[in-house]
Design an enzyme around this catalytic site. Structure first.
Site, PDB file in Angstrom:
ATOM      1  N   ASP A 542     -15.859  63.433  28.172  1.00 39.79           N
ATOM      2  CA  ASP A 542     -15.509  62.483  28.896  1.00 39.79           C
ATOM      3  C   ASP A 542     -15.260  63.608  30.234  1.00 39.79           C
ATOM      4  O   ASP A 542     -14.887  64.706  30.197  1.00 39.79           O
ATOM      5  CB  ASP A 542     -14.048  61.830  29.030  1.00 39.79           C
ATOM      6  CG  ASP A 542     -13.695  60.981  29.907  1.00 39.79           C
ATOM      7  OD1 ASP A 542     -14.451  60.032  30.133  1.00 39.79           O
ATOM      8  OD2 ASP A 542     -12.855  61.137  30.551  1.00 39.79           O
ATOM      9  N   GLU A 544     -13.411  63.764  34.383  1.00 36.00           N
ATOM     10  CA  GLU A 544     -12.571  63.112  35.513  1.00 36.00           C
ATOM     11  C   GLU A 544     -13.082  63.683  36.592  1.00 36.00           C
ATOM     12  O   GLU A 544     -13.371  64.820  36.902  1.00 36.00           O
ATOM     13  CB  GLU A 544     -11.075  63.618  35.239  1.00 36.00           C
ATOM     14  CG  GLU A 544     -10.285  62.988  34.091  1.00 36.00           C
ATOM     15  CD  GLU A 544     -10.440  61.502  33.983  1.00 36.00           C
ATOM     16  OE1 GLU A 544     -10.299  61.037  34.939  1.00 36.00           O
ATOM     17  OE2 GLU A 544     -10.251  60.834  32.646  1.00 36.00           O
ATOM     18  N   HIS A 683      -6.935  58.588  30.613  1.00 32.71           N
ATOM     19  CA  HIS A 683      -7.380  59.193  32.077  1.00 32.71           C
ATOM     20  C   HIS A 683      -7.291  60.695  31.919  1.00 32.71           C
ATOM     21  O   HIS A 683      -6.982  61.192  33.128  1.00 32.71           O
ATOM     22  CB  HIS A 683      -6.549  58.470  33.085  1.00 32.71           C
ATOM     23  CG  HIS A 683      -7.218  57.070  33.255  1.00 32.71           C
ATOM     24  ND1 HIS A 683      -8.609  56.761  33.702  1.00 32.71           N
ATOM     25  CD2 HIS A 683      -6.671  55.905  33.170  1.00 32.71           C
ATOM     26  CE1 HIS A 683      -8.826  55.542  33.751  1.00 32.71           C
ATOM     27  NE2 HIS A 683      -7.731  54.883  33.378  1.00 32.71           N
ATOM     28  N   ASP A 688      -9.262  60.923  26.676  1.00 25.83           N
ATOM     29  CA  ASP A 688     -10.286  60.043  26.534  1.00 25.83           C
ATOM     30  C   ASP A 688     -11.469  60.205  25.477  1.00 25.83           C
ATOM     31  O   ASP A 688     -12.029  59.286  24.778  1.00 25.83           O
ATOM     32  CB  ASP A 688     -11.056  59.748  27.932  1.00 25.83           C
ATOM     33  CG  ASP A 688     -10.027  58.898  28.763  1.00 25.83           C
ATOM     34  OD1 ASP A 688      -8.878  58.607  28.208  1.00 25.83           O
ATOM     35  OD2 ASP A 688     -10.346  58.571  29.981  1.00 25.83           O
TER      36      ASP A 688
END
Length: 728
Positions: A542, A544, A683, A688
């Site tokens: 994942d 960000e 998050h 995640d």
């Protein structure tokens, strides 16, 4: 998110429209048949201006029917289908989640009964599990003892199958590989060693293939405990000695058949970082050379003084001065010997056995050694990538370093050229030429024997090294090019017969990291799409980001990833790294991901992080939630960084839509709630990734229930979903 209309509703509405039109036509026809012609004509005239009103009433009726059908589906169909989808999770989820009691009373009652049945099943399962645990405690205790023994080993041990997939390793191996794989000034934090990962991300495939071929030869000759070893140079500029031993197939007596004596199930690697030992030996050798040269000078002075003292014409003053010289030299020599004793230089200097070494690695070792010669520029010519030599690399490197130092000091040489070649003439046999060349000085080149004479008895001379290798060395003068060359004949590595790898079997030892099911899996010999989902290795990741528009300049600020091997989530094998986006982080996004500008300041940028993540994910299938978003960020940086993410990608959002098409939402939180997965660290990239991995493990058996068992089937099913239309 927009909800799709059930296609059956459209078919029912179309059927109702057709039936109503037919009914209206039949009704008007029957009325017309019963009327006299004049009356029928008057009826048609009366309706002539009102057909629009009739059509409008028909459309209003169809709208009412559509509304009624939708309400009927919402009450009598959709709740039951959602219940069926959620109930299917109970068959595969561990632990099974509690069905949410929602919708009409009958649906809630059935959900309540399902929950009671699941609770009853779980009680029975707990009883069975307790009995199984009681029976397995002895085996578990034995496994822990073996794991503790493996963890305490002072050597780094890695076991692989014949495809190079890591089956087990101890913690020392993990730490050593992590240190050795890091280039100077490079990025740390990426675990390059892990279950199911390819050992070729750490070691060159050609090195291991060469060692395995040697092992097969020795097995065929009946060796009881064959092994092979080689020395390689790591990215961090260190020397690594690797010993390779076979994991044998089941014996002929156990198998009840005649088998290939060279058949192997896998191989064991024992890693040993010999850089420090080589450096220590070099310091000892240098100190020994200084002692012997100083001792030789002192003895020469004493000898000269004694010869003068024996002369009859020497007067008393000269005798006293010579006696003082003898006393000083003997005292100095004694002090040096005492200092050597304190430094334990009286112990034998390490002797290194001949080892097979890739020619490119040998040149890299010699380049690092000669780079220490002050004031000399070195040019290294590339060699044949398949060239192997059998050398004692330490002694050779030390001798050439001494030679270069004397050339620089005595002949003023400032540039050297190093190359390694295998002669093409038949008379050369299994030999290679190592050539060190330099511009011929104006006063001529120091003779080979002259250097040997000045190196002293304890030195490692070029001729000593050549003779130790069973070769020769000589000097060549090329007047036409103004070059002088030092040539050494070194033995090439023995030729081996290549054989095809064979299928492996399970081994019995179980250290602290283990997954022996990989012995039954061979991803390297099958196409990606033909592999079963349960047998693949996955990197679940994942990102960000600073925003939602990668094409408009938004950047990655964190990457987190974990790995799934043989249906197991390996939380300890993870990748997590903040990234400096080299641009401001919008204030409104900080409450979402919690990453502030201060946190990314001083962190590596994407040009450093992305290659490390690429190495971590190599030879695995990528998995992400809403993968199109994350992959777009990665792909926009591929050309800049020089890497390509060309492996298959699976999206848990699309796969959730495949197994649960009636669910109104496929967000990460909603899917996790359906599966009863706690959401921790939402998050954050790694948090995640963990949640996505748990969801993916729950989806695999649900896909299998629909006949989707291979990677190709999963990708094709995902591409047919409505959500696959989303682009970034």
């Amino acid at each position: 998110m927009r909800r799709r209309v059930d296609p059956r509703l459209w078919w029912l509405l179309a059927g109702a429209a057709a039936v109503s039109l037919a009914w209206l036509a039949v009704t008007i026809g029957l009325i017309a048949v019963t009327l006299e012609p004049d009356a029928r004509q008057r009826m048609l005239e009366l309706l002539g201006d009102r057909w629009g009103f009739v059509l409008l009433m028909w459309l209003a009726g169809m709208g009412a029917i559509a509304w009624g059908l939708q309400k009927a589906f919402d009450v009598g169909v959709h709740p039951w289908r959602r219940l069926a989808e959620e109930a299917a999770v109970l068959l595969t989820a561990e632990p099974p989640p509690t069905l949410r009691e929602r919708g009409p009373a009958d649906v809630r009652r059935v959900a309540r009964l399902f929950n009671e049945l699941v609770q009853q099943r779980e009680r029975w399962r707990s009883e069975v599990d307790e009995r199984v645990r009681a029976g397995a405690r002895a085996i578990e205790q034995e496994k822990r003892r073996l794991a503790a023994l493996m963890a305490e080993l002072t050597q780094s041990v890695i076991v692989c199958n014949l495809d190079g997939r890591v089956l087990l390793y101890n913690n020392r191996a993990r730490l050593q590989v992590r240190a050795l794989s890091q280039a100077p000034g490079g990025l740390g934090g990426a675990e390059l060693l892990g279950l199911g990962r390819s050992i070729y991300t750490v070691l060159d495939r050609a090195l291991i293939a060469h060692a395995l071929d040697e092992l097969r030869q020795r097995l065929r000759k009946g060796a009881a405990q064959p092994s092979a070893q080689f020395v390689t140079a790591t990215r961090g500029g260190q020397l690594l000695r690797v010993q390779v031993a076979p994991v044998r197939e089941v014996s002929d007596e156990q198998a009840g058949r005649d088998g290939d004596p060279a058949a192997m199930a896998g191989f064991v690697l024992v890693l040993d970082n010999i850089t420090r030992e080589h450096e220590q030996a070099a310091r000892q050798q240098q100190r020994w050379i200084e002692l012997t040269e100083g001792g030789r000078r002192a003895l020469a002075n004493v000898r000269a003084a004694l010869e003068v003292l024996q002369l009859p014409e020497a007067d008393e003053a000269l005798r006293q001065r010579l006696l003082a010289v003898i006393q000083d030299e003997v005292l100095t020599l004694g002090q040096r010997l005492q200092e050597a004793a304190r430094e334990e230089l009286d112990q034998p200097i390490a002797q290194w056995s001949m080892e097979d070494m890739l020619g490119a690695d040998l040149l890299a070792v010699l380049q690092r050694r000669l780079a220490d010669v002050e004031g000399v520029q070195l040019q290294v010519e590339p060699c044949d990538p398949g060239l192997w030599v059998r050398v004692e690399s330490f002694g050779l490197a030390l001798a050439l370093q001494r030679w270069a130092q004397r050339l620089a000091a005595d002949a003023g040489v400032r540039s050297l050229r190093l190359e390694l070649q295998q002669p093409t003439d038949a008379g050369a046999g299994r030999r290679v030429h190592l050539t060190l060349s330099w511009p011929t000085p104006a006063g001529g080149t120091i003779a080979l024997h002259g250097l040997e004479a000045s190196d002293g008895a304890g030195a490692v001379s070029v001729r000593d090294v050549a003779e130790r290798h069973g070769g020769a060395c000589w000097l060549e003068d090329d007047a036409a090019q103004g070059q002088t060359r030092l040539r050494l004949w070194l033995p090439a590595a023995a030729a081996v017969v290549s054989t095809e790898p064979q299928a492996g079997v399970r081994v019995e030892s179980r250290p602290e990291f283990y997954d022996f099911d990989l012995f039954r899996v061979s991803p390297a010999v099958q196409a990606w799409d033909d592999m079963p989902l349960a047998a693949l290795t996955y990197t679940v990741f994942d990102t960000e980001t600073t925003g939602l528009n990668p094409s408009d300049g938004d950047e990655i600020i964190q990457i987190g990833a974990t790995r799934i091997v043989n249906g197991r989530l390996l939380r300890h094998e993870s990748f997590e790294q903040l990234v400096d986006p080299r641009r401001p982080i919008p204030r409104e996004t900080i409450p979402i991901h919690g990453i502030t500008p201060e946190m990314v300041r001083g962190q590596p940028d994407i040009t450093q992080v992305l290659p490390a993540f690429h190495a971590f994910a190599r030879d695995t299938v990528l998995v992400a939630h809403n993968a199109a978003f994350d992959m777009r960020f990665l792909q926009l940086k591929e050309r800049l960084v020089g890497v390509v993410f060309d492996q298959p990608v699976l999206d848990t959002l699309l796969l959730s839509a495949v197994v649960h098409p009636q669910q109104p939402s496929h967000s990460l939180e909603e899917i996790a709630a359906r599966f009863g997965i706690p959401v921790l660290g939402r998050h954050t990239a790694l948090g995640d990734a963990f949640v996505t991995a748990e969801i993916f493990l729950r989806l695999i058996p649900l896909l299998a229930q629909q006949g989707i068992v291979t990677l190709g089937q999963a990708r094709r099913a995902a591409e047919r979903t409505y959500y696959a239309r989303l682009t970034y």
